[in-house]
Design an enzyme around this catalytic site. Structure first.
Site, PDB file in Angstrom:
ATOM      1  CB  SER A 252      -0.897   0.008   1.250  1.00 40.72           C
ATOM      2  OG  SER A 252      -1.437   1.287   1.496  1.00 40.72           O
TER       3      SER A 252
ATOM      4  CE1 TYR B  13      -3.363  -2.128   6.347  1.00 44.12           C
ATOM      5  CE2 TYR B  13      -2.842   0.154   5.836  1.00 44.12           C
ATOM      6  CZ  TYR B  13      -3.285  -1.090   5.438  1.00 44.12           C
ATOM      7  OH  TYR B  13      -3.636  -1.302   4.122  1.00 44.12           O
TER       8      TYR B  13
END
Length: 272
Positions: A108, A136
């Site tokens: 990401s 994350y």
């Protein structure tokens, strides 16, 4: 597995092919990964492409515990460590073909905000939402570091390729273990606009499909892609020394050598 079987049935119909199967795998369990690898190595003598795509974001009680059954922070194990182990346990069958096996890690753009302290991967100094967010980011950076370290392995040169990609902001259930009322409300409120600001799963899968099938990429490795476009070499966007240190730590955390021996033994017994 019910959702998996439903999806497989839809693919079989659309592709007019029966060669679509479902197998159970829990990336948050190193034992599950090991058992899955044993089964796949026996079923598939050769693997052309491995896409590491599983992911969760900000898991919270009561839907999920902060740590997995193995004692690791849940996002790190699900998003990265399980994939690290799986890839290495399938490596023999990824490297035994005429063409290099393709390994594709879905990361990401959040990796840019990530940081990793190998002495404190649980980020114990942080709390609440900030902690979950940073964890994350860390898992997404780990995907890039993993790609870089694997693509530089001299013993695997010309035998595998390893690239990573940003799929974009995709409307999936990656937040299924997150349970904050305000967060749930915001998700509900933006639903009428989601198709304008988020990719569909089909759109989000395009770069993974591109890296899996594009003939000109058969020897391309150690690269980061976005929207089917080359963005950068992983060595230019990450700390290669940290990537190597994370690799060694991951080998230790997963007991890779021991598990690889177990998988290889079962494969020999199965073939005999």
């Amino acid at each position: 597995m019910g959702r998996c079987e439903k999806a497989a049935k839809e693919i079989r119909i659309a592709a007019k092919s029966q060669h679509v199967v479902c197998r159970f795998l829990d990336l948050a369990s190193l034992d599950s990964v090991t058992n899955f690898a044993k089964m796949i190595n026996q079923e598939l003598p050769h693997i052309d492409v491995l896409i590491n795509n599983a992911g969760i974001m900000k898991p919270r009680p009561p839907k999920a515990t902060p740590l997995t059954e193995d004692g690791f922070e849940r996002q790190l194990e699900t998003n990265y460590l399980g994939h690290f182990l799986l890839t290495n346990l399938l490596m023999d069958n990824l490297t035994n073909g005429e063409q290099p096996g393709r390994i594709i890690n879905v990361t990401s753009a959040a990796y840019e905000r990530g940081s990793i302290d190998l002495e404190d991967v649980e980020k114990s100094s942080l709390e609440g939402e900030e902690k979950l967010t940073e964890l994350y980011y860390q898992s997404k950076l780990a995907n890039v570091l993993f790609t870089d370290a694997l693509s530089r392995k001299e013993e695997l040169k010309n035998r595998i390729t390893c690239n990573c990609l940003n799929p974009g902001v995709v409307h999936t259930n990656i937040d299924r273990y997150s349970s904050i009322p305000l967060y749930a409300l915001s998700v509900y409120l933006y639903k009428p606009f989601q198709w304008f600001i988020m990719k569909t799963p089909l759109q989000g899968a395009q770069t993974s499909l591109y890296l899996s099938t594009e003939p000109t990429l058969s020897k391309t490795t150690g690269r980061y892609f976005d929207d089917c476009e080359f963005v950068s070499k992983t060595s230019e966007i990450c700390d290669c020394e940290l990537a190597d240190k994370l690799w060694e730590a991951s080998k230790m955390w997963t007991r890779l050598d021991e598990r690889h021996t177990s998988v290889s033994h079962d494969l020999r017994e199965g073939k005999s």
